[in-house]
Design a protein around this motif. Structure first.
Motif, PDB file in Angstrom:
ATOM      1  N   SER A  26      60.972  54.506  34.534  1.00 36.03           N
ATOM      2  CA  SER A  26      60.925  55.342  35.795  1.00 36.03           C
ATOM      3  C   SER A  26      62.311  55.723  36.079  1.00 36.03           C
ATOM      4  O   SER A  26      63.243  54.727  36.149  1.00 36.03           O
ATOM      5  CB  SER A  26      60.438  54.787  36.946  1.00 36.03           C
ATOM      6  N   GLY A  27      62.929  57.208  36.232  1.00 36.49           N
ATOM      7  CA  GLY A  27      64.082  57.328  37.134  1.00 36.49           C
ATOM      8  C   GLY A  27      65.279  57.743  36.112  1.00 36.49           C
ATOM      9  O   GLY A  27      66.303  58.426  36.603  1.00 36.49           O
ATOM     10  N   ILE A  28      65.162  57.440  34.925  1.00 36.74           N
ATOM     11  CA  ILE A  28      66.347  57.935  33.888  1.00 36.74           C
ATOM     12  C   ILE A  28      66.040  59.231  33.366  1.00 36.74           C
ATOM     13  O   ILE A  28      64.874  59.798  32.923  1.00 36.74           O
ATOM     14  CB  ILE A  28      66.350  57.256  32.507  1.00 36.74           C
ATOM     15  N   GLY A  29      66.898  60.321  33.826  1.00 38.32           N
ATOM     16  CA  GLY A  29      66.799  61.744  33.333  1.00 38.32           C
ATOM     17  C   GLY A  29      68.129  62.122  32.167  1.00 38.32           C
ATOM     18  O   GLY A  29      68.440  61.233  31.656  1.00 38.32           O
ATOM     19  N   ASN A  30      68.211  63.430  32.352  1.00 38.80           N
ATOM     20  CA  ASN A  30      69.200  63.927  31.103  1.00 38.80           C
ATOM     21  C   ASN A  30      70.736  63.125  31.302  1.00 38.80           C
ATOM     22  O   ASN A  30      71.052  62.570  30.422  1.00 38.80           O
ATOM     23  CB  ASN A  30      69.275  65.333  31.323  1.00 38.80           C
ATOM     24  N   TRP A  31      71.453  63.369  32.483  1.00 39.33           N
ATOM     25  CA  TRP A  31      72.554  62.904  32.584  1.00 39.33           C
ATOM     26  C   TRP A  31      72.686  61.118  32.241  1.00 39.33           C
ATOM     27  O   TRP A  31      73.519  60.638  31.768  1.00 39.33           O
ATOM     28  CB  TRP A  31      73.431  63.434  33.902  1.00 39.33           C
ATOM     29  N   MET A  32      71.572  60.646  32.881  1.00 38.27           N
ATOM     30  CA  MET A  32      71.735  59.178  33.019  1.00 38.27           C
ATOM     31  C   MET A  32      71.452  58.620  31.587  1.00 38.27           C
ATOM     32  O   MET A  32      72.187  57.842  30.841  1.00 38.27           O
ATOM     33  CB  MET A  32      70.803  58.588  34.023  1.00 38.27           C
ATOM     34  N   GLY A  33      70.584  59.387  30.802  1.00 42.16           N
ATOM     35  CA  GLY A  33      70.139  59.021  29.423  1.00 42.16           C
ATOM     36  C   GLY A  33      71.469  59.207  28.442  1.00 42.16           C
ATOM     37  O   GLY A  33      71.751  58.023  27.831  1.00 42.16           O
ATOM     38  N   ASP A  34      72.082  60.270  28.711  1.00 42.10           N
ATOM     39  CA  ASP A  34      73.336  60.523  28.121  1.00 42.10           C
ATOM     40  C   ASP A  34      74.363  59.332  28.087  1.00 42.10           C
ATOM     41  O   ASP A  34      75.151  58.823  27.523  1.00 42.10           O
ATOM     42  CB  ASP A  34      73.885  61.859  28.312  1.00 42.10           C
ATOM     43  N   GLU A  35      74.540  58.991  29.410  1.00 46.00           N
ATOM     44  CA  GLU A  35      75.629  57.929  30.022  1.00 46.00           C
ATOM     45  C   GLU A  35      75.398  56.604  29.224  1.00 46.00           C
ATOM     46  O   GLU A  35      76.205  55.979  28.757  1.00 46.00           O
ATOM     47  CB  GLU A  35      75.690  58.106  31.311  1.00 46.00           C
ATOM     48  N   ILE A  36      74.062  56.441  29.524  1.00 43.18           N
ATOM     49  CA  ILE A  36      73.475  55.118  28.896  1.00 43.18           C
ATOM     50  C   ILE A  36      73.844  55.070  27.315  1.00 43.18           C
ATOM     51  O   ILE A  36      74.523  53.979  26.762  1.00 43.18           O
ATOM     52  CB  ILE A  36      72.231  54.749  29.162  1.00 43.18           C
ATOM     53  N   LEU A  37      73.502  56.073  26.779  1.00 41.46           N
ATOM     54  CA  LEU A  37      73.419  55.895  25.372  1.00 41.46           C
ATOM     55  C   LEU A  37      74.914  55.942  24.790  1.00 41.46           C
ATOM     56  O   LEU A  37      75.281  55.250  23.715  1.00 41.46           O
ATOM     57  CB  LEU A  37      72.845  57.187  24.639  1.00 41.46           C
ATOM     58  N   TYR A  38      75.721  56.582  25.592  1.00 40.10           N
ATOM     59  CA  TYR A  38      77.523  56.505  25.049  1.00 40.10           C
ATOM     60  C   TYR A  38      77.748  55.234  25.521  1.00 40.10           C
ATOM     61  O   TYR A  38      78.619  54.725  24.532  1.00 40.10           O
ATOM     62  CB  TYR A  38      78.154  57.659  26.160  1.00 40.10           C
ATOM     63  N   HIS A  39      77.375  54.463  26.451  1.00 44.83           N
ATOM     64  CA  HIS A  39      78.188  53.195  26.652  1.00 44.83           C
ATOM     65  C   HIS A  39      77.538  51.951  25.649  1.00 44.83           C
ATOM     66  O   HIS A  39      78.219  51.169  25.734  1.00 44.83           O
ATOM     67  CB  HIS A  39      77.728  52.799  28.198  1.00 44.83           C
ATOM     68  N   ALA A  40      76.220  52.272  25.296  1.00 39.63           N
ATOM     69  CA  ALA A  40      75.551  51.604  24.275  1.00 39.63           C
ATOM     70  C   ALA A  40      75.933  52.024  22.868  1.00 39.63           C
ATOM     71  O   ALA A  40      75.640  51.144  21.852  1.00 39.63           O
ATOM     72  CB  ALA A  40      74.023  51.782  24.517  1.00 39.63           C
ATOM     73  N   LYS A  41      76.672  53.099  22.660  1.00 39.82           N
ATOM     74  CA  LYS A  41      77.028  53.438  21.408  1.00 39.82           C
ATOM     75  C   LYS A  41      75.949  53.776  20.326  1.00 39.82           C
ATOM     76  O   LYS A  41      76.083  53.492  19.297  1.00 39.82           O
ATOM     77  CB  LYS A  41      78.317  52.490  20.889  1.00 39.82           C
ATOM     78  N   ILE A  42      75.187  54.291  20.913  1.00 44.33           N
ATOM     79  CA  ILE A  42      73.880  54.676  20.348  1.00 44.33           C
ATOM     80  C   ILE A  42      73.619  56.452  20.102  1.00 44.33           C
ATOM     81  O   ILE A  42      73.948  57.017  21.117  1.00 44.33           O
ATOM     82  CB  ILE A  42      72.527  54.042  20.901  1.00 44.33           C
ATOM     83  N   HIS A  43      73.417  56.754  18.869  1.00 46.46           N
ATOM     84  CA  HIS A  43      73.211  58.132  18.514  1.00 46.46           C
ATOM     85  C   HIS A  43      71.766  58.528  19.025  1.00 46.46           C
ATOM     86  O   HIS A  43      70.816  57.980  19.178  1.00 46.46           O
ATOM     87  CB  HIS A  43      73.446  58.607  17.347  1.00 46.46           C
ATOM     88  N   PRO A  44      71.696  59.560  20.192  1.00 42.65           N
ATOM     89  CA  PRO A  44      70.430  59.896  20.795  1.00 42.65           C
ATOM     90  C   PRO A  44      69.338  60.282  19.871  1.00 42.65           C
ATOM     91  O   PRO A  44      68.097  60.091  20.411  1.00 42.65           O
ATOM     92  CB  PRO A  44      70.759  61.174  21.741  1.00 42.65           C
ATOM     93  N   GLU A  45      69.654  60.772  18.790  1.00 53.88           N
ATOM     94  CA  GLU A  45      68.527  61.065  17.749  1.00 53.88           C
ATOM     95  C   GLU A  45      68.034  59.865  16.890  1.00 53.88           C
ATOM     96  O   GLU A  45      67.081  60.093  16.415  1.00 53.88           O
ATOM     97  CB  GLU A  45      69.275  62.194  16.896  1.00 53.88           C
ATOM     98  N   GLN A  46      68.430  58.728  17.115  1.00 58.12           N
ATOM     99  CA  GLN A  46      68.083  57.832  16.103  1.00 58.12           C
ATOM    100  C   GLN A  46      66.778  57.064  16.617  1.00 58.12           C
ATOM    101  O   GLN A  46      66.487  57.120  17.828  1.00 58.12           O
ATOM    102  CB  GLN A  46      69.131  56.605  15.845  1.00 58.12           C
TER     103      GLN A  46
END
Length: 369
Positions: free
Chosen positions: A191-211
């Motif tokens: 619960s709670g993760i939207g578009n900008w938070m999801g992008d921010e999380i994946l950037y810091h985790a160094k994970i591509h969003p499509e994987q």
């Protein structure tokens, strides 16, 4: 759309300005979408709230609630553009100088609250796009999360920090084969993760969003778990005030997209690009977020059988130079029994092709779905 951190901000202000006070006046405006879509009417909301004392407020992801001295309680969602304004309080998570934002009552209000006390507190739920939802939940205050819509949603990484453990996350990822960004956005998962938070999380985790989620390694899952709690905790510590977000965050540099003479780059010089994942525009830093496993569209569906591939080959367009199959000619007088047999054989062959083609189409539709 307000996300976990923005909802945390408004719950903070509700506790600061409304909790402990009695609602002496509640005004509502009928809206068969904002109220009606979730089975409540404006009149029912007014009757349930007026004259009662506000005893608490809470949150699960993008939902928040106000608990009253007796049931029912108000459970709300802001949708894309809703918000709760409190008069003379800086509840907004972004700054605005629009004259209309100073008006009271504000435009597009759905309910107005006034409390006792001196000075009294005035609050208003506003939503010009009418995608927000206001409902009443009739249960003890401590049981709100056991009722719809909260019970259908996943844990909140702030409120349920112990639940959102690395082991829990690993199990969730391994059980699903979807792009990781889509998994994070699905409120049934978390619960709670939207578009900008999801992008921010994946950037810091160094994970591509499509994987694909089920292809992440143990070390990537560990990084993702750390990034989820880092982004959530850091953003709520400053009450979602983006001016106070760290300068190295993707959030601070992503909004130049489409602006003239503006480039989307990080202070490090890394370029920010944009792709669509799960129907949402996603900000990606290719130099940081490498594809380390299969992504959507890179591999064929593993469930496709050999018979289905055979059907596809039969449906393939003939190569250049391959003679086309001609339709059976009308039998000329004098062709006799031989011509009739040839026509009959051709008709059977045509029916067989049509049957295979139809099945192929049905199978292809299931694969796409």
């Amino acid at each position: 759309m307000p996300e976990l951190s923005e909802i945390y901000r408004i719950v903070h202000f509700i506790r600061q300005h409304l909790v402990g006070k009695t609602l002496t006046k509640v005004s509502t405006q009928h809206d068969d979408i904002v109220y009606g879509k979730v089975g409540t009417t404006a009149a029912e909301f007014q009757k349930a709230m007026e004259g009662k004392k506000v005893i608490g407020a809470g949150q699960q992801g993008k939902y928040f609630w106000i608990t009253m001295s007796s049931p029912p309680h108000a459970v709300m969602h802001f949708g894309m553009a809703g918000w709760l304004k409190i008069r003379d309080a800086d509840t907004y998570y972004y700054r605005t100088d629009k004259p209309g934002d100073k008006e009271w009552p504000p435009k597009y209000w759905k309910f107005l609250l006034e409390t006792d006390g001196d000075p009294k507190t005035e609050a208003a739920f506003v939503d010009f796009r009418r995608l927000g939802r206001i409902r009443l939940v009739d249960c003890p205050a401590d049981d709100i999360r056991q009722h719809t819509p909260l019970k259908e949603n996943g844990p909140d990484p702030v409120v349920d920090k112990d639940t959102v453990s690395e082991a829990w996350l690993a199990e969730k990822l391994k059980r699903k084969k979807v792009p990781i960004k889509a998994l994070l956005l699905d409120q049934a998962n978390i619960s709670g993760i939207g578009n900008w938070m999801g992008d921010e999380i994946l950037y810091h985790a160094k994970i591509h969003p499509e994987q694909y989620s089920n292809t992440l390694t143990d070390s990537q899952i560990k990084e993702l778990h750390t990034a989820i709690h880092y982004v959530c905790s850091t953003s709520i510590e400053v009450l979602a005030d983006s001016d106070k977000f760290p300068e190295h965050w993707l959030f601070k540099h992503r909004w130049a997209k489409g602006k003239k003479n503006k480039s989307c780059t990080l202070p490090t010089g890394e370029k920010i690009t944009f792709i669509t994942v799960g129907g949402r525009t996603s900000a990606v830093v290719p130099g940081v977020q490498k594809k380390t496993g299969p992504v959507a569209g890179d591999i064929k569906d593993e469930e496709e059988s050999s018979s289905e591939r055979e059907v596809k080959r039969k449906r393939a367009v003939p190569k250049k130079g391959t003679p086309k199959q001609e339709a059976p000619k009308k039998q000329e007088p004098g062709t006799g029994e031989r011509g009739a047999k040839r026509q009959s054989k051709q008709a059977v062959k045509t029916e067989d092709v049509e049957e295979h083609t139809g099945a192929g189409r049905r199978r292809s539709a299931r694969i796409r779905k």
